[in-house]
Scaffold this active site. Sequence first.
Site, mmCIF file in Angstrom:
data_model
loop_
_atom_site.group_PDB
_atom_site.id
_atom_site.type_symbol
_atom_site.label_atom_id
_atom_site.label_comp_id
_atom_site.label_asym_id
_atom_site.label_seq_id
_atom_site.Cartn_x
_atom_site.Cartn_y
_atom_site.Cartn_z
ATOM 1 N N SER A 1 0.847 -1.192 0.000
ATOM 2 C CA SER A 1 0.000 0.000 0.000
ATOM 3 C C SER A 1 0.885 1.245 0.000
ATOM 4 C CB SER A 1 -0.907 -0.004 1.227
ATOM 5 O OG SER A 1 -1.584 1.222 1.293
ATOM 6 N N HIS B 1 -1.329 -1.303 -4.254
ATOM 7 C CA HIS B 1 -2.565 -0.778 -3.649
ATOM 8 C C HIS B 1 -2.433 0.737 -3.481
ATOM 9 C CE1 HIS B 1 -6.179 -1.115 -1.091
ATOM 10 N NE2 HIS B 1 -5.606 -0.225 -0.298
ATOM 11 N N ASP C 1 -4.365 4.168 -2.163
ATOM 12 C CA ASP C 1 -5.447 4.683 -1.318
ATOM 13 C C ASP C 1 -5.815 6.103 -1.708
ATOM 14 O OD1 ASP C 1 -5.926 2.570 0.686
ATOM 15 O OD2 ASP C 1 -3.797 2.872 1.120
ATOM 16 N N MET D 1 -8.362 9.227 -0.756
ATOM 17 C CA MET D 1 -9.211 9.734 0.338
ATOM 18 C C MET D 1 -9.729 11.124 0.003
ATOM 19 S SD MET D 1 -6.810 8.668 3.517
ATOM 20 C CE MET D 1 -5.995 7.067 3.564
ATOM 21 N N HIS E 1 -8.205 1.946 -4.033
ATOM 22 C CA HIS E 1 -9.140 1.894 -2.897
ATOM 23 C C HIS E 1 -9.733 3.285 -2.712
ATOM 24 C CE1 HIS E 1 -9.529 0.983 1.728
ATOM 25 N NE2 HIS E 1 -10.694 1.249 1.170
ATOM 26 N N MET F 1 -11.768 5.730 -0.977
ATOM 27 C CA MET F 1 -12.429 6.079 0.289
ATOM 28 C C MET F 1 -13.118 7.418 0.080
ATOM 29 S SD MET F 1 -9.453 4.738 2.811
ATOM 30 C CE MET F 1 -8.255 4.508 1.514
ATOM 31 N N MET G 1 -11.814 -4.524 5.602
ATOM 32 C CA MET G 1 -10.978 -3.608 6.383
ATOM 33 C C MET G 1 -10.840 -4.140 7.810
ATOM 34 S SD MET G 1 -10.215 -1.042 4.307
ATOM 35 C CE MET G 1 -9.345 -0.117 5.566
ATOM 36 N N GLY H 1 -8.616 5.326 6.629
ATOM 37 C CA GLY H 1 -8.192 6.723 6.751
ATOM 38 C C GLY H 1 -6.717 6.896 7.075
ATOM 39 N N PHE H 2 -6.143 5.937 7.774
ATOM 40 C CA PHE H 2 -4.752 6.088 8.196
ATOM 41 C C PHE H 2 -4.018 4.754 8.160
ATOM 42 C CE2 PHE H 2 -7.260 9.390 10.121
ATOM 43 C CZ PHE H 2 -6.515 10.530 9.872
ATOM 44 N N GLY H 3 -2.740 4.821 7.822
ATOM 45 C CA GLY H 3 -1.884 3.644 7.896
ATOM 46 C C GLY H 3 -1.367 3.488 9.321
ATOM 47 N N GLY H 4 -0.682 2.387 9.557
ATOM 48 C CA GLY H 4 0.010 2.201 10.826
ATOM 49 C C GLY H 4 -0.867 1.891 12.028
ATOM 50 N N ASP I 1 -7.199 -5.496 4.485
ATOM 51 C CA ASP I 1 -6.509 -4.200 4.477
ATOM 52 C C ASP I 1 -6.502 -3.580 5.880
ATOM 53 O OD1 ASP I 1 -5.343 -1.815 3.730
ATOM 54 O OD2 ASP I 1 -7.054 -1.073 2.567
ATOM 55 N N GLY I 2 -5.284 -3.362 6.399
ATOM 56 C CA GLY I 2 -5.129 -2.645 7.661
ATOM 57 C C GLY I 2 -4.415 -3.447 8.735
ATOM 58 N N GLY I 3 -3.227 -2.964 9.112
ATOM 59 C CA GLY I 3 -2.501 -3.590 10.223
ATOM 60 C C GLY I 3 -1.923 -4.958 9.914
ATOM 61 N N GLY J 1 0.939 -1.714 4.095
ATOM 62 C CA GLY J 1 1.653 -0.459 3.882
ATOM 63 C C GLY J 1 2.907 -0.413 4.722
HETATM 64 C C1 DX5 Z 1 -6.116 2.672 5.353
HETATM 65 C C2 DX5 Z 1 -5.707 2.140 4.024
HETATM 66 C C3 DX5 Z 1 -4.687 1.071 4.043
HETATM 67 C C4 DX5 Z 1 -3.378 1.469 4.685
HETATM 68 C C5 DX5 Z 1 -2.841 0.256 5.367
HETATM 69 O O1 DX5 Z 1 -7.226 3.459 5.200
HETATM 70 O O2 DX5 Z 1 -6.822 1.591 3.358
HETATM 71 O O3 DX5 Z 1 -4.456 0.558 2.742
HETATM 72 O O4 DX5 Z 1 -2.429 1.953 3.789
HETATM 73 O O5 DX5 Z 1 -1.716 0.634 6.055
HETATM 74 P P1 DX5 Z 1 -1.001 -0.326 7.116
HETATM 75 O O6 DX5 Z 1 -0.592 -1.555 6.386
HETATM 76 O O7 DX5 Z 1 0.113 0.501 7.604
HETATM 77 O O8 DX5 Z 1 -2.034 -0.626 8.182
HETATM 78 ZN ZN ZN Z 2 -6.430 0.696 1.424
#
Ligand code: DX5
Ligand code: ZN
Length: 209
Positions: free
Chosen positions: A7, A30, A32, A34, A63, A65, A134, A139-142, A168-170, A190
Amino acid sequence: MAIVAPSLLAADFSALGEEVNRVRGAQILHIDIMDGNFVPNLSMGPQVMKSLRDKTDQVFDVHLMLLHPLSYIPIFRRAGGDWLTFHIECADDPRKVLAAIEESGAKPGLAIKPATPVEDLYPYCDNLHSVTVMTVEPGFGGQKLQRAPLEKIRELKKRFPRLLIKVDGGVNLDTAPLCRQAGADVLIAGTGVFRAENPARAMAMLQGD
Ligand code: DX5
Ligand code: ZN
């Protein structure tokens, strides 16, 4: 076997071309998008995506959003999107958005937030190429992976065995095995890929090689 889709959100935005090169071994990238409405954040737009399109042959898994994805479908298709995913929770009629994606020639996908019941997806699943489950609030990575949504992957796999399921996510080295066990086909990661010293190695480990 699961495959990993890096991502781009976790990449160094001052050097996106080089970052794409760091993950050139991945089949899918991937991306994202937003809008500051559907999620409380902004990322990048079609112009950034378009400038990356010439740098790689990877599948662009977009993706969206967006609260109102409908009018943006042709725009992100023209910018090079191969797979276009929008949220079941958006404010447009999902049937209209799916029709627009079909018409654009891209592959249609739906994404679902952690708190939305998986049953909401069922009426659309026969017309989908993929579902993105999800495991964090979009909305946010990490963020930390929530385990409860993994059950949705199991349900979807049971009911719609041919549907491609992305998570997707974490997703990181600790949580990837849970995602694979649940039946995810694509692990979107990501932080777990771009913040690794060796992204190729990180991807292989996430895949379970
Ligand atoms: C969050 C995104 C994800 C994000 C995942 O809204 O959809 O794709 O980049 O990031 P990580 O892998 O850091 O959780
Ligand atoms: Zn995503």
